[in-house]
Design an enzyme around this catalytic site. Structure first.
Site, PDB file in Angstrom:
ATOM      1  N   ASN A  42       0.868  -0.716   0.088  1.00 34.70           N
ATOM      2  CA  ASN A  42      -0.044  -0.314   0.442  1.00 34.70           C
ATOM      3  C   ASN A  42       1.046   1.035   0.003  1.00 34.70           C
ATOM      4  OD1 ASN A  42       0.385  -0.679   3.189  1.00 34.70           O
ATOM      5  ND2 ASN A  42      -1.243   0.273   3.568  1.00 34.70           N
ATOM      6  N   ILE A  43       0.489   2.470  -0.829  1.00 32.84           N
ATOM      7  CA  ILE A  43       1.135   3.253  -0.892  1.00 32.84           C
ATOM      8  C   ILE A  43       0.043   4.653  -0.587  1.00 32.84           C
ATOM      9  CG2 ILE A  43       2.280   4.344  -2.700  1.00 32.84           C
ATOM     10  CD1 ILE A  43       3.036   2.602  -4.304  1.00 32.84           C
ATOM     11  N   GLU A  44       0.148   5.047   0.360  1.00 35.79           N
ATOM     12  CA  GLU A  44      -0.410   5.873   0.933  1.00 35.79           C
ATOM     13  C   GLU A  44      -0.004   7.632  -0.040  1.00 35.79           C
ATOM     14  OE1 GLU A  44      -0.731   5.991   5.440  1.00 35.79           O
ATOM     15  OE2 GLU A  44      -2.339   4.139   4.889  1.00 35.79           O
ATOM     16  N   CYS A  53      -4.011   0.669  -2.666  1.00 38.03           N
ATOM     17  CA  CYS A  53      -3.692  -0.635  -1.391  1.00 38.03           C
ATOM     18  C   CYS A  53      -2.941  -1.776  -2.064  1.00 38.03           C
ATOM     19  CB  CYS A  53      -5.735  -1.603  -1.438  1.00 38.03           C
ATOM     20  SG  CYS A  53      -6.609  -0.881  -0.652  1.00 38.03           S
ATOM     21  N   GLU A  55      -2.789  -4.880  -2.712  1.00 42.34           N
ATOM     22  CA  GLU A  55      -3.673  -5.590  -4.135  1.00 42.34           C
ATOM     23  C   GLU A  55      -3.845  -5.126  -5.159  1.00 42.34           C
ATOM     24  OE1 GLU A  55      -4.816  -4.778  -0.860  1.00 42.34           O
ATOM     25  OE2 GLU A  55      -5.821  -6.467   0.078  1.00 42.34           O
ATOM     26  N   CYS A  91     -10.321  -5.189   1.467  1.00 45.63           N
ATOM     27  CA  CYS A  91     -11.487  -4.865   1.536  1.00 45.63           C
ATOM     28  C   CYS A  91     -12.398  -4.044   0.573  1.00 45.63           C
ATOM     29  CB  CYS A  91     -10.659  -2.864   1.239  1.00 45.63           C
ATOM     30  SG  CYS A  91     -10.679  -2.294  -0.677  1.00 45.63           S
ATOM     31  N   CYS A  94     -11.226  -3.983  -3.832  1.00 40.44           N
ATOM     32  CA  CYS A  94      -9.769  -4.346  -4.286  1.00 40.44           C
ATOM     33  C   CYS A  94     -10.594  -5.566  -4.676  1.00 40.44           C
ATOM     34  CB  CYS A  94      -8.639  -4.835  -3.001  1.00 40.44           C
ATOM     35  SG  CYS A  94      -7.789  -3.471  -2.966  1.00 40.44           S
TER      36      CYS A  94
HETATM   37  N1  THU Z   1      -5.495  -1.444   3.269  1.00 45.61           N
HETATM   38  C1  THU Z   1      -4.550  -2.610   1.625  1.00 45.61           C
HETATM   39  O1  THU Z   1      -3.300  -1.856   1.197  1.00 45.61           O
HETATM   40  N2  THU Z   1      -5.241  -3.899   1.836  1.00 45.61           N
HETATM   41  C2  THU Z   1      -6.584  -3.998   1.698  1.00 45.61           C
HETATM   42  O2  THU Z   1      -7.143  -4.454   1.252  1.00 45.61           O
HETATM   43  C3  THU Z   1      -7.051  -3.098   3.623  1.00 45.61           C
HETATM   44  C4  THU Z   1      -6.828  -1.967   3.404  1.00 45.61           C
HETATM   45  C5  THU Z   1      -4.454  -0.020   3.471  1.00 45.61           C
HETATM   46  C6  THU Z   1      -5.184   0.878   2.374  1.00 45.61           C
HETATM   47  C7  THU Z   1      -4.916   1.613   3.753  1.00 45.61           C
HETATM   48  O3  THU Z   1      -3.329   2.323   3.587  1.00 45.61           O
HETATM   49  C8  THU Z   1      -4.696   1.037   4.741  1.00 45.61           C
HETATM   50  O4  THU Z   1      -4.395  -0.242   4.474  1.00 45.61           O
HETATM   51  C9  THU Z   1      -5.222   1.356   6.453  1.00 45.61           C
HETATM   52  O5  THU Z   1      -6.188   0.715   6.112  1.00 45.61           O
END
Ligand code: THU
Length: 144
Positions: A42-44, A53, A55, A91, A94
């Site tokens: 994941n890259i915010e 996310c 995935e 989520c 995804c």
């Molecule tokens: N996140 C994912 O990368 N994949 C998921 O299936 C659940 C959530 C990330 C999104 C965000 O960067 C962090 O987790 C918290 O929600």
């Protein structure tokens, strides 16, 4: 490539997560039908909504490089800088992206952890009664 090996690659990808806001790091390892593995984290973003996310990072890497059909994805997640403490399920967004590119009846979603055994699901079981390309008259994802 067995489930535990795919989880190990997801754990490796998780180390590269960029999560200064949630401090929740996720890793994914996507296995295509040619045996290639595409890792994602994941890259915010400071503006929040551009965040991606793990995935979807893996899927978009794979598709942009020419992969077309997929067998399984391993997903791991937990508090940044710590070993995972249980499973982290994908989520809904995804799951819908998986539905676009994968056969719901054969694509496997493997929840992983640093200690617990890999827990496999079929996509159809974690996204029941789903909407996909064929509902709009387009070809169903491969294998369907
Ligand atoms: N996140 C994912 O990368 N994949 C998921 O299936 C659940 C959530 C990330 C999104 C965000 O960067 C962090 O987790 C918290 O929600």
């Amino acid at each position: 490539m067995n489930d535990s090996e795919l989880v190990a690659l997801a754990l490796e990808a998780r180390e590269r997560a960029y999560v200064p806001y949630s401090h929740w790091s996720v890793g994914a390892a996507l296995l295509d039908d040619e045996g290639r593995v595409w890792q994602g984290c994941n890259i915010e973003n400071a503006a929040y909504t551009p965040s991606n996310c793990a995935e979807r990072t893996a899927f978009f890497k794979a598709i942009s490089e020419g992969a077309t059909t997929f067998a399984a994805i391993a997903v791991v997640g937990g508090p940044e800088g710590q070993p995972t403490r249980g499973y982290c399920a994908p989520c809904g967004v995804c799951r819908q992206v998986m539905r676009e590119f994968c056969d719901k009846d054969s694509f496997r979603v493997i929840l992983g952890d640093s200690v617990l055994e890999p827990k496999p699901y079929l996509l159809r079981d974690i996204l029941p009664e789903s909407f996909g390309p064929e509902d709009l008259g387009f070809a169903a994802p491969q294998g369907a």
